[in-house]
Design an enzyme around this catalytic site. Structure first.
Site, PDB file in Angstrom:
ATOM      1  N   HIS A 156     -37.788 129.253  14.141  1.00  0.00           N
ATOM      2  CA  HIS A 156     -37.466 127.860  13.759  1.00  0.00           C
ATOM      3  C   HIS A 156     -38.573 126.890  14.198  1.00  0.00           C
ATOM      4  O   HIS A 156     -38.306 125.724  14.436  1.00  0.00           O
ATOM      5  CB  HIS A 156     -36.140 127.404  14.371  1.00  0.00           C
ATOM      6  CG  HIS A 156     -35.020 128.385  14.181  1.00  0.00           C
ATOM      7  ND1 HIS A 156     -34.200 128.383  13.083  1.00  0.00           N
ATOM      8  CD2 HIS A 156     -34.622 129.425  14.957  1.00  0.00           C
ATOM      9  CE1 HIS A 156     -33.313 129.380  13.195  1.00  0.00           C
ATOM     10  NE2 HIS A 156     -33.555 130.030  14.320  1.00  0.00           N
ATOM     11  N   LYS A 283     -63.192 113.677  11.994  1.00  0.00           N
ATOM     12  CA  LYS A 283     -62.322 114.661  11.338  1.00  0.00           C
ATOM     13  C   LYS A 283     -62.951 116.033  11.156  1.00  0.00           C
ATOM     14  O   LYS A 283     -64.140 116.174  10.934  1.00  0.00           O
ATOM     15  CB  LYS A 283     -61.894 114.143   9.965  1.00  0.00           C
ATOM     16  CG  LYS A 283     -60.987 112.939  10.059  1.00  0.00           C
ATOM     17  CD  LYS A 283     -59.556 113.329  10.296  1.00  0.00           C
ATOM     18  CE  LYS A 283     -58.900 113.622   8.980  1.00  0.00           C
ATOM     19  NZ  LYS A 283     -57.519 113.997   9.145  1.00  0.00           N
ATOM     20  N   GLU A 290     -56.208 124.939   3.265  1.00  0.00           N
ATOM     21  CA  GLU A 290     -55.308 124.127   2.432  1.00  0.00           C
ATOM     22  C   GLU A 290     -55.447 124.510   0.956  1.00  0.00           C
ATOM     23  O   GLU A 290     -54.461 124.592   0.222  1.00  0.00           O
ATOM     24  CB  GLU A 290     -55.612 122.640   2.624  1.00  0.00           C
ATOM     25  CG  GLU A 290     -55.233 122.139   4.011  1.00  0.00           C
ATOM     26  CD  GLU A 290     -55.733 120.736   4.291  1.00  0.00           C
ATOM     27  OE1 GLU A 290     -55.890 119.939   3.343  1.00  0.00           O
ATOM     28  OE2 GLU A 290     -55.981 120.431   5.474  1.00  0.00           O
TER      29      GLU A 290
END
Ligand code: ARG
Length: 457
Positions: A156, A283, A290
């Site tokens: 979970h 960044k 992705e």
């Protein structure tokens, strides 16, 4: 170019219809398979006395010449041809005259395209299996160097029990190993020759299907000609196996995105596979992961395209089937590109042991081990579970870890506790002692590495 099928028609095909009907932009990549299939067919026609030996030799030589010229660049595929089959046949006839027109005896484009596609996909399946093996090797090598890297295992997405990064990443090795099995299964079922099914009903010419099947490396030939020309199960099966490859790659990518975030910091993807931002100088984005995750959607789409294209088709061939190649080729192209990137991303992955250990130390992931400690000393597990639950709740209130409590404090909960409890709940020991088959212990890591080595060779 005159149509091969200009039989009864008088009027020319409308220009828009002609371009709509054409598949050359998609199927020209099967030129080698098309020529190989035609050479086998010509040899068979000659051997069966359907054409003369001399005609057979001239066809085979002519086809060989076209292949050589395509490979050397001396001949270019005409983009205005209807498909690769029409292109090769017209080129052959342009070179040989009337003999070229004999090639299509006892054959239809329906069995021809089915042969070409099976041959081409056989190669694609082999190439994809090689790439999957590369990825499994990368996973195994990363597992080999991270057997000591303790991290929280999750359920979970909540910290659950300690594992090592090796055990974690090997779970993906198992998935990709099954993917190889699925692709190979599908490829085996596909490896049956439809050549000689002709348009739909076979032929009255005395052909030898076993000869062309064996010449082309098939294990046999399709026993029902209607099925042979209209079966596209192999496209569906392969696309389905590929959709599952992408699903696995997507889950892995998702975790790499998550684990490489500041919030987790468990892994660092090397700069070669990350990008920056055009405005935010700090960044480091996991773009490749992705994109792999995103491209999973394409391949699931390819599978659905194939299933939907097929589901309403009457027997035997229908032009709808021309759509099969774009979908299944895209599935292979996408999977191969993603596998090619995933392997080096994994083999160069930096694993940040301190961050993972810090996360493993929070979250009471040794609570099960404490309950097991009591159970091994004779406390019924359910009672041990409750008692440990109280300990965790009390520790959480004080902001302490279980191992921070003194023995006396433990004994206030149960006299069963002794000094050996600290050993039982040390994270290293929690991992080491999960020796049940398939568990997180080092021996089980070795067994997994062995198993995967058996697959990658
Ligand atoms: N380009 C066609 C395809 O990919 C070849 C088969 C054409 N057969 C026909 N009867 N029109 O399906």
């Amino acid at each position: 170019m005159e149509k091969l099928w200009a039989g009864r028609a008088h009027g020319a095909l409308d220009a828009a219809a002609d371009s709509f009907n054409s598949s050359i932009s998609v199927d020209s990549r099967m030129y080698k398979e098309d020529i190989r299939g035609s050479i086998a067919h010509a040899a068979m026609l000659a051997k069966c006395g359907i054409i003369s030996p001399d005609e057979g030799s001239r066809l085979i030589e002519g086809l060989g010449g076209i292949l050589a010229d395509l490979e050397s660049g001396a001949l270019a595929i005409d983009p205005s041809a209807e498909d690769i089959h029409s292109f090769v046949e017209s080129e052959l006839t342009a070179r040989l005259g009337d003999v070229g027109k004999k090639l299509h005896t006892a054959r239809s484009r329906n069995d021809q395209v089915a042969v070409d596609t099976r041959l081409y996909l056989r190669g694609e399946a082999e190439r994809t299996v090689l790439l999957l093996k590369e990825l499994i090797r990368a996973i195994a090598s990363t597992a080999g160097r991270t057997q000591d890297a303790i991290m929280p295992g999750y359920t979970h997405l909540q910290r659950a029990q300690p594992v090592t990064f090796a055990h974690y990443i090997l779970a993906y090795g198992m998935m990709f190993a099954r993917d190889i099995g699925r692709i190979e299964d599908a490829a085996k079922r596909m490896n049956v020759s439809p050549l000689g099914c002709c348009a739909l009903a076979g032929t009255t010419h005395p052909i030898d299907r076993a000869m062309t099947a064996s010449e082309l490396g098939f294990d046999g030939y399709c026993l029902n000609s209607l099925d042979g020309v209209s079966d596209r199960d192999f496209c569906v099966e392969l696309a389905s196996a590929l959709a599952l490859v992408m699903t696995h790659l997507s889950r892995l990518s998702e975790e790499l995105v998550l684990f490489s975030s500041w919030e987790f910091g468990f892994v660092t993807i090397t700069d070669a596979y990350t990008t920056g931002s055009s405005i935010m100088p700090q960044k480091k984005n996991a773009d490749m992961c992705e994109l792999i995750r995103g491209k999973a959607g394409r391949v699931c789409g390819d599978l659905i395209t194939l299933l939907t294209m097929l589901k309403g088709l009457p027997l035997a061939y229908n032009k709808d089937m021309q759509e099969d190649k774009e979908a299944v080729f895209d599935a292979f192209d996408t999977v191969k590109a993603c596998l090619g990137l995933a392997a080096p991303i994994i083999s160069t992955l930096e694993v940040n042991r301190d961050k993972m250990l810090a996360a493993a130390k929070g979250g009471y992931i040794n609570a099960t081990d404490l309950a097991d400690y009591l159970a091994k000393k004779g406390v019924p597990f359910r009672t041990a579970y409750k008692l440990t639950g109280r300990l965790v709740a009390d520790c959480a209130e004080r902001g302490a870890a279980l191992e921070d409590l003194a023995l006396e404090e433990f004994r206030a909960y149960s006299p069963v506790f002794e000094a050996d409890l600290y050993d039982a709940i040390s994270l290293e020991k929690c991992v080491e002692r999960r020796t049940s088959a398939g568990g997180a212990s080092p021996a089980n890591i070795a067994a997994q590495l062995d198993y995967l080595r058996g697959i990658t060779g």
